[in-house]
Design an enzyme around this catalytic site. Structure first.
Site, PDB file in Angstrom:
ATOM      1  N   GLY A 190     -61.150  -6.624  72.357  1.00 25.24           N
ATOM      2  CA  GLY A 190     -61.413  -5.195  72.475  1.00 25.24           C
ATOM      3  C   GLY A 190     -61.312  -4.522  71.137  1.00 25.24           C
ATOM      4  O   GLY A 190     -61.210  -5.174  70.090  1.00 25.24           O
TER       5      GLY A 190
ATOM      6  N   VAL B 276     -56.739 -10.301  73.595  1.00 25.62           N
ATOM      7  CA  VAL B 276     -55.722 -10.589  74.610  1.00 25.62           C
ATOM      8  C   VAL B 276     -55.813 -12.067  74.963  1.00 25.62           C
ATOM      9  O   VAL B 276     -56.911 -12.591  75.223  1.00 25.62           O
ATOM     10  CB  VAL B 276     -55.909  -9.724  75.864  1.00 25.62           C
ATOM     11  CG1 VAL B 276     -54.839 -10.055  76.904  1.00 25.62           C
ATOM     12  CG2 VAL B 276     -55.861  -8.245  75.515  1.00 25.62           C
TER      13      VAL B 276
ATOM     14  N   LEU C  34     -58.423 -14.490  76.585  1.00 24.36           N
ATOM     15  CA  LEU C  34     -58.862 -13.790  77.803  1.00 24.36           C
ATOM     16  C   LEU C  34     -59.953 -12.770  77.502  1.00 24.36           C
ATOM     17  O   LEU C  34     -60.822 -12.518  78.327  1.00 24.36           O
ATOM     18  CB  LEU C  34     -57.676 -13.082  78.459  1.00 24.36           C
ATOM     19  CG  LEU C  34     -56.585 -13.976  79.057  1.00 24.36           C
ATOM     20  CD1 LEU C  34     -55.437 -13.138  79.577  1.00 24.36           C
ATOM     21  CD2 LEU C  34     -57.168 -14.831  80.185  1.00 24.36           C
ATOM     22  N   GLY C  35     -59.896 -12.145  76.331  1.00 28.25           N
ATOM     23  CA  GLY C  35     -60.903 -11.138  76.014  1.00 28.25           C
ATOM     24  C   GLY C  35     -60.576 -10.460  74.699  1.00 28.25           C
ATOM     25  O   GLY C  35     -59.493 -10.615  74.137  1.00 28.25           O
TER      26      GLY C  35
ATOM     27  N   ASP D 163     -54.976   8.271  78.276  1.00 18.94           N
ATOM     28  CA  ASP D 163     -56.118   7.412  77.951  1.00 18.94           C
ATOM     29  C   ASP D 163     -56.637   6.726  79.217  1.00 18.94           C
ATOM     30  O   ASP D 163     -56.917   5.531  79.218  1.00 18.94           O
ATOM     31  CB  ASP D 163     -55.735   6.372  76.897  1.00 18.94           C
ATOM     32  CG  ASP D 163     -56.957   5.705  76.262  1.00 18.94           C
ATOM     33  OD1 ASP D 163     -58.057   6.304  76.314  1.00 18.94           O
ATOM     34  OD2 ASP D 163     -56.827   4.590  75.735  1.00 18.94           O
TER      35      ASP D 163
END
Length: 561
Positions: free
Chosen positions: A24, A29, A21-22, A135
Site C-alpha cells: 500500500g 503487509v 500479503l499486500g 481515516d
C-alpha cells in the site's frame, strides 16, 4: 524495502516472515509467525527515511495504543507491538484471515447496505469508547473469510486520553494545525482545514461518502485533493448544488437519498450528529437479519434527557435558598440557579443572524455551574463599592425628554467596566460566566431563538426598544417572569447588555470543551441586548464587542460560580 521469507524481526527474533500479503501507500503487509505464542500475525512495515521516520514511528505507536484498547472488543484489529528492523519500522497486528476491503460495489443494494451497516456499528462502538478514526474508507474495513467486518488502521485516530499522555511526542507532527490529514475523498472541509480539532462528525461524513458509493458506485467529490477541496468550497459558496445519489440514479428511494445528503452536509453543525443516526436511517433498507433492535434510538433518547443532580457538597459561600431550586451567595446575596453539564451548538445561521454568529460550533460544557438568576443590582454593587472604598458610578440617565431618571436599588447596575465587573465577582467569591456558559444558560440545548422559545417577543417577555410600557430605561432586575430561560434565568433578553468573561473573536467551527475564548484581545464580548436595542438584537445568539475599560448606560453583568 521488502523482507525475505524466513527473515526474522523483533527482540529475540520473535517474528518470522512467511509471505507477502499486500502493499500500500505506506509500505507492505506480511504474514508472519509469532514464535512466542505460535500464532500467525500480520506485520506492517514502512521505510524509516529522513524526517519521516519520527512521524511513522509515532503513527505506529499510536495505532498500537488505540488498537490495543479497542482490540479487547470483537471487530477491531488489535495492534500490539512495534519496533525497528534495519531501515524499516514495523507494526504487529491481529491477522484477519482472507482479509479484503469492504465491498460496496458487489451484490444487491440491500447486501451492500448491510455491509455498510456492519461498518457503521463498529464506528458507533469506537465513538462510544472515545475514539475518532479520522481515516474511514473501505480499505480500512476488512472483511474476513466468513464475511465479518473488522475496523483497522488507527494511525490517525484521535483519543483524548492518549493525546494527554503522549501529546508532546505525537500530535504536533501528526496533526499540525491547518494541515489536513486523511484520505481526501472521504474528508469534509473541517478536516482539510484542521484535523486536530475535529469531532465524531468527520467519521459520519466518511460513512456518508461510503453510503454514496454503495448507492451509486461513484464518489460525491472526486479528483486530486485540491480539486476536491475546490468543489466542496463551490457547494459551500452556493455556486454548485450538493451531490445527491438520486442525481446519479433517479430510481433510488427518496429516504436513502435524503439520509445520504444529511450525512454529506459540508457544514459540520448541520450534518448528522452520529453513526447511530445513520444506522437508524439505514435500518428499514437492510436485509432482514441485519436490522437490529433499534439500540441506537434508545441511546439517543437516554442522552437527550440526562440526569444532572446538583452536587451534594455546595461550593464554599453558596447555600440553598428557601425557594426550591435556587441558591444564594452569602457574600453578595446573589440568587443563583443550577445549570447542569450539557452540549450546545453555539451561534446561529438563521436569516436574521449577524455575521459573527457563525460558523457554528459545538461546545461541550463538562461541568455544571451556578448562574445568576438575574443581573447584579445597584444595591449589591453599592455595597461592594463601599466595602472596597471605590467611587460609585453614576446611576442616573438623561432621557430624550430632558428628564433625569435615577435607578433604584433593585435595578440592574450599569456604567461599569469589564474590570469592575471582574473585581466585583472576585470580591463575592464568584466569577463572570464564559460566553458559551451564558448562551447555554439562555437557550439550553434546543437551539431556541429567545430564552422562552420561538414565540415572537411580547411585552411580557422583556424590556427593549419600543416596549409599550418601558424601553426608555432599565426596569427592576428579574421583572419579566415570562422571559425565563430553560434553567430559570431572567433578563437574558433585554434590560441591560451583560459582560461575559471572554475576549471577542470570530467563531471557528471546531468542537470545544468548556471554552473560555482567546487569551488576549482588544474587546470583550457582551450578550443579551438591552432596553435601548430592538428585540431582534435580544436573541440568545446575538453578540457584540465592547472595550473593557469603557462604560455604557445599558451595560451590566451577572455572576456565575
Amino acid at each position: 524495502m521488502s523482507l525475505e521469507v524466513g527473515e526474522h524481526l523483533g527482540e529475540g527474533e520473535r517474528y518470522r516472515i512467511e509471505r507477502l500479503l499486500g502493499t500500500g501507500g505506506m509500505g507492505a503487509v506480511y504474514l508472519a509467525r509469532d514464535a512466542k505464542f505460535g500464532e500467525e500475525v500480520a506485520l506492517k512495515v514502512a521505510a524509516a527515511v529522513g524526517g519521516g521516520e519520527a512521524v511513522i514511528r509515532q503513527r505506529f505507536q499510536r495505532e498500537a495504543k488505540i488498537g490495543y484498547r479497542l482490540g479487547q472488543q470483537t471487530g477491531f484489529v488489535r495492534a500490539f507491538d512495534w519496533g525497528r528492523h534495519g531501515h524499516l519500522l514495523y507494526l504487529v497486528m491481529d491477522l484477519v484471515r482472507g482479509a479484503r476491503a469492504l465491498a460496496l460495489d458487489e451484490g444487491s443494494r440491500a447486501e451492500r447496505l448491510g455491509r455498510l451497516a456492519d461498518a457503521a456499528r463498529l464506528v458507533e462502538r469506537a465513538h462510544a469508547a472515545g475514539v475518532i478514526h479520522r481515516d474511514l474508507k473501505p480499505a480500512n474495513f476488512l472483511e474476513d473469510e466468513q464475511g465479518a467486518v473488522h475496523l483497522s488502521d488507527f494511525g490517525l485516530a484521535k483519543l483524548g486520553g492518549i493525546e494527554e499522555l503522549a501529546g508532546q511526542e505525537t500530535m504536533p507532527q501528526l496533526t499540525t494545525s491547518h494541515i489536513g490529514m486523511g484520505t481526501p475523498r472521504f474528508m469534509p472541509p473541517e478536516q482539510f482545514e484542521d484535523a486536530k480539532r475535529v469531532d465524531e462528525r468527520v467519521d459520519v461524513y466518511a460513512l456518508g461518502v461510503m453510503l454514496y458509493r454503495a448507492l451509486t458506485n461513484e464518489y460525491p467529490f472526486d479528483g486530486r485533493p485540491l480539486e476536491i477541496l475546490r468543489a466542496q468550497q463551490e457547494v459551500l459558496g452556493g455556486k454548485a448544488p450538493p451531490p445527491r445519489p438520486r442525481d446519479v440514479d433517479a430510481d433510488l428511494p427518496e429516504e436513502l437519498d435524503a439520509l445520504c445528503a444529511r450525512a454529506l452536509v459540508l457544514e459540520a453543525d448541520q450534518r448528522l450528529d452520529s453513526a447511530s443516526e445513520l444506522l437508524e436511517g439505514l435500518r428499514p433498507h437492510l436485509p432482514r437479519g441485519k436490522r437490529g433492535k433499534g439500540a441506537g434510538r434508545a441511546r439517543r433518547k437516554k442522552k437527550a434527557a440526562p440526569s444532572h443532580p446538583v452536587p451534594l457538597d455546595l461550593p464554599p459561600g453558596i447555600v440553598r435558598s428557601e425557594e426550591p431550586g435556587r441558591y444564594r451567595c452569602e457574600r453578595d446575596g446573589s440568587e443563583l440557579v443550577w445549570v447542569p453539564p450539557g452540549e450546545l451548538r453555539v451561534g446561529s445561521t438563521a436569516p436574521e443572524a449577524n455575521e459573527d454568529e457563525s460558523p457554528r460550533f459545538r461546545a461541550k460544557l463538562e461541568h455544571g455551574f451556578f448562574c445568576g438568576l438575574r443581573p447584579v443590582t445597584w444595591g449589591q454593587y453599592r455595597r461592594f463599592c463601599r466595602d472596597m472604598g471605590w467611587a460609585i458610578p453614576a446611576s442616573q440617565l438623561q432621557l430624550a425628554s430632558g428628564e433625569t431618571w435615577s435607578a433604584s436599588e433593585e435595578h440592574p447596575v450599569f456604567h461599569v467596566t469589564w474590570q469592575e465587573a471582574f473585581h466585583y465577582c472576585q470580591w463575592a467569591g464568584l466569577r463572570l460566566p464564559t460566553e458559551a456558559e451564558w448562551e447555554f444558560a439562555a437557550r439550553g440545548s434546543d437551539e431556541r431563538t429567545y430564552p422562552w422559545g420561538e414565540d415572537e417577543p411580547s411585552a411580557e417577555h422583556g424590556n427593549w426598544e419600543g416596549h409599550p410600557e418601558h424601553g426608555l430605561h432599565p426596569t427592576p432586575a428579574g421583572a419579566f417572569l415570562a422571559g425565563a430561560s430553560p434553567w430559570g434565568c431572567l433578563d437574558m433578553a433585554g434590560n441591560v447588555w451583560e459582560w461575559v468573561y471572554d475576549w471577542y473573536e470570530r467563531y471557528s467551527r471546531w468542537i470545544k470543551r468548556d471554552p473560555t475564548g482567546p487569551t488576549e484581545g482588544a474587546f470583550k464580548v457582551i450578550r443579551g441586548g438591552a432596553w435601548s436595542t430592538p428585540p431582534l438584537h435580544c436573541r440568545t445568539t446575538t453578540r457584540r464587542m465592547f472595550a473593557p475599560l469603557l462604560r455604557a448606560p445599558n451595560l451590566g453583568f451577572r455572576v456565575a460560580r
